[in-house]
Design a protein around this motif. Structure first.
Motif, PDB file in Angstrom:
ATOM      1  N   ILE A   1      -5.173  -3.479   1.546  1.00 61.29           N
ATOM      2  CA  ILE A   1      -4.640  -2.447   0.708  1.00 61.29           C
ATOM      3  C   ILE A   1      -5.599  -1.401   0.501  1.00 61.29           C
ATOM      4  CG2 ILE A   1      -3.488  -1.748  -1.515  1.00 61.29           C
ATOM      5  CD1 ILE A   1      -2.420  -4.510  -1.204  1.00 61.29           C
ATOM      6  N   GLY A   2      -6.909  -1.560   0.079  1.00 63.46           N
ATOM      7  CA  GLY A   2      -8.170  -0.926  -0.019  1.00 63.46           C
ATOM      8  C   GLY A   2      -8.240   0.127   1.139  1.00 63.46           C
ATOM      9  N   GLU A   3      -8.290  -0.454   2.106  1.00 67.87           N
ATOM     10  CA  GLU A   3      -8.729   0.272   3.389  1.00 67.87           C
ATOM     11  C   GLU A   3      -7.712   1.073   3.811  1.00 67.87           C
ATOM     12  OE1 GLU A   3      -9.784  -2.727   6.295  1.00 67.87           O
ATOM     13  OE2 GLU A   3     -11.593  -3.229   5.332  1.00 67.87           O
ATOM     14  N   TRP A   4      -6.384   0.557   3.785  1.00 67.34           N
ATOM     15  CA  TRP A   4      -5.187   1.544   3.908  1.00 67.34           C
ATOM     16  C   TRP A   4      -5.003   2.608   3.063  1.00 67.34           C
ATOM     17  CZ3 TRP A   4      -0.914   3.686   2.492  1.00 67.34           C
ATOM     18  CH2 TRP A   4       0.181   3.936   3.215  1.00 67.34           C
ATOM     19  N   LEU A   5      -5.437   2.346   1.918  1.00 68.25           N
ATOM     20  CA  LEU A   5      -5.152   3.513   0.869  1.00 68.25           C
ATOM     21  C   LEU A   5      -6.128   4.536   1.013  1.00 68.25           C
ATOM     22  CD1 LEU A   5      -3.878   1.783  -2.416  1.00 68.25           C
ATOM     23  CD2 LEU A   5      -2.651   3.557  -1.018  1.00 68.25           C
TER      24      LEU A   5
ATOM     25  N   ALA B   1       0.879  -1.105   0.059  1.00 62.54           N
ATOM     26  CA  ALA B   1       0.027  -0.071   0.061  1.00 62.54           C
ATOM     27  C   ALA B   1       0.767   1.227   0.056  1.00 62.54           C
ATOM     28  CB  ALA B   1      -1.131   0.056   1.162  1.00 62.54           C
ATOM     29  N   ARG B   2       1.970   1.337   0.793  1.00 65.20           N
ATOM     30  CA  ARG B   2       3.027   2.459   0.765  1.00 65.20           C
ATOM     31  C   ARG B   2       3.428   2.715  -0.540  1.00 65.20           C
ATOM     32  NH1 ARG B   2       3.667   4.123   5.824  1.00 65.20           N
ATOM     33  NH2 ARG B   2       3.030   2.632   7.526  1.00 65.20           N
ATOM     34  N   ILE B   3       3.935   1.599  -1.400  1.00 69.59           N
ATOM     35  CA  ILE B   3       4.317   1.841  -2.865  1.00 69.59           C
ATOM     36  C   ILE B   3       3.432   2.473  -3.556  1.00 69.59           C
ATOM     37  CG2 ILE B   3       4.953   0.583  -4.763  1.00 69.59           C
ATOM     38  CD1 ILE B   3       7.460   0.634  -2.998  1.00 69.59           C
ATOM     39  N   ALA B   4       2.173   2.066  -3.228  1.00 68.68           N
ATOM     40  CA  ALA B   4       1.103   2.558  -4.362  1.00 68.68           C
ATOM     41  C   ALA B   4       0.851   3.674  -3.864  1.00 68.68           C
ATOM     42  CB  ALA B   4      -0.095   1.534  -4.059  1.00 68.68           C
ATOM     43  N   LEU B   5       0.800   4.336  -2.634  1.00 69.52           N
ATOM     44  CA  LEU B   5       0.822   5.684  -2.122  1.00 69.52           C
ATOM     45  C   LEU B   5       1.843   6.624  -2.869  1.00 69.52           C
ATOM     46  CD1 LEU B   5      -0.712   7.576  -0.390  1.00 69.52           C
ATOM     47  CD2 LEU B   5       1.125   7.076   1.179  1.00 69.52           C
ATOM     48  N   ARG B   6       2.972   5.981  -2.835  1.00 69.26           N
ATOM     49  CA  ARG B   6       4.211   6.827  -3.195  1.00 69.26           C
ATOM     50  C   ARG B   6       4.033   6.881  -4.799  1.00 69.26           C
ATOM     51  NH1 ARG B   6      10.036   5.548  -1.350  1.00 69.26           N
ATOM     52  NH2 ARG B   6      11.329   7.263  -2.558  1.00 69.26           N
ATOM     53  N   GLY B   7       3.610   6.072  -5.471  1.00 69.61           N
ATOM     54  CA  GLY B   7       3.470   6.406  -6.735  1.00 69.61           C
ATOM     55  C   GLY B   7       2.208   7.088  -7.312  1.00 69.61           C
ATOM     56  N   ALA B   8       0.955   6.891  -6.550  1.00 62.02           N
ATOM     57  CA  ALA B   8      -0.215   7.539  -6.734  1.00 62.02           C
ATOM     58  C   ALA B   8      -0.130   9.080  -6.611  1.00 62.02           C
ATOM     59  CB  ALA B   8      -1.343   6.837  -5.974  1.00 62.02           C
ATOM     60  N   LEU B   9       0.378   9.516  -5.535  1.00 60.25           N
ATOM     61  CA  LEU B   9       0.477  10.905  -5.226  1.00 60.25           C
ATOM     62  C   LEU B   9       0.942  11.674  -6.335  1.00 60.25           C
ATOM     63  CD1 LEU B   9       1.080  11.044  -1.505  1.00 60.25           C
ATOM     64  CD2 LEU B   9      -0.943  11.487  -2.744  1.00 60.25           C
ATOM     65  N   PRO B  10       2.263  11.586  -6.945  1.00 60.84           N
ATOM     66  CA  PRO B  10       2.873  12.341  -7.891  1.00 60.84           C
ATOM     67  C   PRO B  10       2.204  12.195  -9.370  1.00 60.84           C
ATOM     68  CG  PRO B  10       4.210  10.422  -7.336  1.00 60.84           C
ATOM     69  CD  PRO B  10       3.227  10.723  -6.520  1.00 60.84           C
TER      70      PRO B  10
ATOM     71  N   GLU C   1      -7.808   9.993   1.741  1.00 64.86           N
ATOM     72  CA  GLU C   1      -8.891  10.809   1.858  1.00 64.86           C
ATOM     73  C   GLU C   1      -8.948  12.051   1.579  1.00 64.86           C
ATOM     74  OE1 GLU C   1     -12.561  10.766   5.091  1.00 64.86           O
ATOM     75  OE2 GLU C   1     -10.729  10.199   5.926  1.00 64.86           O
ATOM     76  N   GLY C   2      -9.752  12.800   0.823  1.00 62.33           N
ATOM     77  CA  GLY C   2      -9.938  13.987   0.375  1.00 62.33           C
ATOM     78  C   GLY C   2      -8.893  14.496  -0.765  1.00 62.33           C
ATOM     79  N   GLN C   3      -8.019  13.252  -1.194  1.00 59.66           N
ATOM     80  CA  GLN C   3      -6.849  13.693  -2.110  1.00 59.66           C
ATOM     81  C   GLN C   3      -7.296  13.052  -3.420  1.00 59.66           C
ATOM     82  OE1 GLN C   3      -2.787  13.968  -0.405  1.00 59.66           O
ATOM     83  NE2 GLN C   3      -3.937  12.911   1.201  1.00 59.66           N
ATOM     84  N   LEU C   4      -7.512  11.614  -3.408  1.00 56.65           N
ATOM     85  CA  LEU C   4      -7.855  10.727  -4.639  1.00 56.65           C
ATOM     86  C   LEU C   4      -8.855  10.105  -4.205  1.00 56.65           C
ATOM     87  CD1 LEU C   4      -4.201   9.768  -5.646  1.00 56.65           C
ATOM     88  CD2 LEU C   4      -5.573  11.537  -6.521  1.00 56.65           C
ATOM     89  N   ASP C   5      -9.799   9.351  -5.263  1.00 52.16           N
ATOM     90  CA  ASP C   5     -10.679   8.421  -4.995  1.00 52.16           C
ATOM     91  C   ASP C   5     -10.047   6.928  -4.999  1.00 52.16           C
ATOM     92  OD1 ASP C   5     -12.478  10.509  -4.630  1.00 52.16           O
ATOM     93  OD2 ASP C   5     -13.328  10.126  -6.829  1.00 52.16           O
TER      94      ASP C   5
ATOM     95  N   GLN D   1     -13.193  16.095 -11.438  1.00 48.51           N
ATOM     96  CA  GLN D   1     -13.337  15.074 -10.400  1.00 48.51           C
ATOM     97  C   GLN D   1     -11.824  14.754 -10.260  1.00 48.51           C
ATOM     98  OE1 GLN D   1     -16.365  11.712 -11.528  1.00 48.51           O
ATOM     99  NE2 GLN D   1     -14.896  12.295 -13.519  1.00 48.51           N
ATOM    100  N   ARG D   2     -11.703  13.964  -8.871  1.00 47.34           N
ATOM    101  CA  ARG D   2     -10.213  13.805  -8.191  1.00 47.34           C
ATOM    102  C   ARG D   2      -9.715  12.271  -9.108  1.00 47.34           C
ATOM    103  NH1 ARG D   2     -12.440  14.687  -2.549  1.00 47.34           N
ATOM    104  NH2 ARG D   2     -13.309  12.416  -2.751  1.00 47.34           N
ATOM    105  N   GLY D   3      -8.603  12.382  -9.150  1.00 46.06           N
ATOM    106  CA  GLY D   3      -7.864  11.255  -9.809  1.00 46.06           C
ATOM    107  C   GLY D   3      -8.126   9.886  -9.041  1.00 46.06           C
ATOM    108  N   CYS D   4      -7.938   8.859  -9.517  1.00 45.56           N
ATOM    109  CA  CYS D   4      -8.345   7.473  -9.036  1.00 45.56           C
ATOM    110  C   CYS D   4      -7.167   6.471  -8.767  1.00 45.56           C
ATOM    111  CB  CYS D   4      -9.306   6.846 -10.084  1.00 45.56           C
ATOM    112  SG  CYS D   4     -10.889   7.563 -10.257  1.00 45.56           S
TER     113      CYS D   4
END
Length: 244
Positions: A74-78, A47-56, A83-87, A111-114
């Motif tokens: 992973i879904g719940e963690w992300l 989940a942290r790797i996905a977060l690191r990529g999804a933000l930029p 929350e409030g940044q990406l869907d 809309q927000r990114g996904c």
């Protein structure tokens, strides 16, 4: 892998090269060191790797899991972290078609990114060309479930023939599934993206070479810094700046 189970010993085989320039269009990242799949910390690490990529990337990220437990974790963690940044879209939340449609829309029309977290049928048959998908994260190597009755039957047959069920069945099955999952990333000659395989066994175990060989010939990146640089080259901000 295909002809033998079908009884096609004398079948003619044609292998056609891909039209995609994978070395230019895509990069493969296998983070090291990384928690092994048996480690309870593995799900959070993915989940942290996905977060690191999804933000930029402002979304544009698909996480493929091999189990429903990892899917939920992973879904719940992300969802909490973003929350409030990406869907965060999670398989089962909506019908499959609606999930894909929303994911393709991304950050369009205000809309927000996904980020899409999915398992099972999402490993194949999903077509998201263009910039809507630029990062695919695979949680672990997709070996067939050992307790599945069909897997047991095929494994037993091979063992009775004096062959290796793992080498002659499980590894080829995992190779095809891994190739299918990786195939979600590059869908046209113009696509670009990064594939992350969050399973250190592909780089450390002997069978890992066979699995790597099954993947498209993407260029390799080896460090977190190279991963960040690859993402920056894909980021929406850089794209719009370059276009201007």
């Amino acid at each position: 892998w295909y002809t033998e189970p079908c009884g096609l010993q004398d079948a003619a085989i044609l292998r056609v090269d891909s039209p995609f320039d994978y070395a230019r269009q895509a990069a493969l990242y296998i983070p090291q060191p990384f928690a092994r799949p048996s480690d309870p910390a593995h799900t959070d690490a993915v989940a942290r790797i996905a977060l690191r990529g999804a933000l930029p990337l402002q979304g544009r990220t698909m996480v493929l899991t091999t189990t429903l437990r990892a899917l939920r974790g992973i879904g719940e963690w992300l969802a909490r972290e973003l929350e409030g940044q990406l869907d965060v879209l999670v398989q089962g939340q909506w019908p499959k078609r609606r999930l894909i449609e929303r994911f393709r829309e991304g950050a369009s029309q205000g809309q927000r990114g996904c980020v899409l977290v999915a398992s099972a049928s999402f490993w194949e048959g999903i077509d998201v060309p263009g910039e809507a998908l630029q990062l695919v994260v695979i949680d672990k190597l997709p070996f067939p479930p050992p307790n599945d009755p069909l897997v047991l039957a095929r494994s037993n047959r091979l063992e009775q023939q004096g062959r290796s069920a793992f080498g002659d069945y499980s590894v080829p099955e995992a190779a095809v599934a891994l190739k299918q999952g990786a195939g979600r990333l590059i869908r046209s000659e113009a696509d670009r993206g990064v594939l992350v395989v969050c399973d250190p066994r592909i780089a450390t175990m002997a069978y890992g070479r066979r699995l790597l060989a099954a993947l498209p010939p993407m260029r390799r990146i080896h460090t977190p810094q190279e991963f960040d640089a690859a993402l920056a080259a894909l980021s929406p901000t850089r794209t719009s700046t370059t276009a201007g």
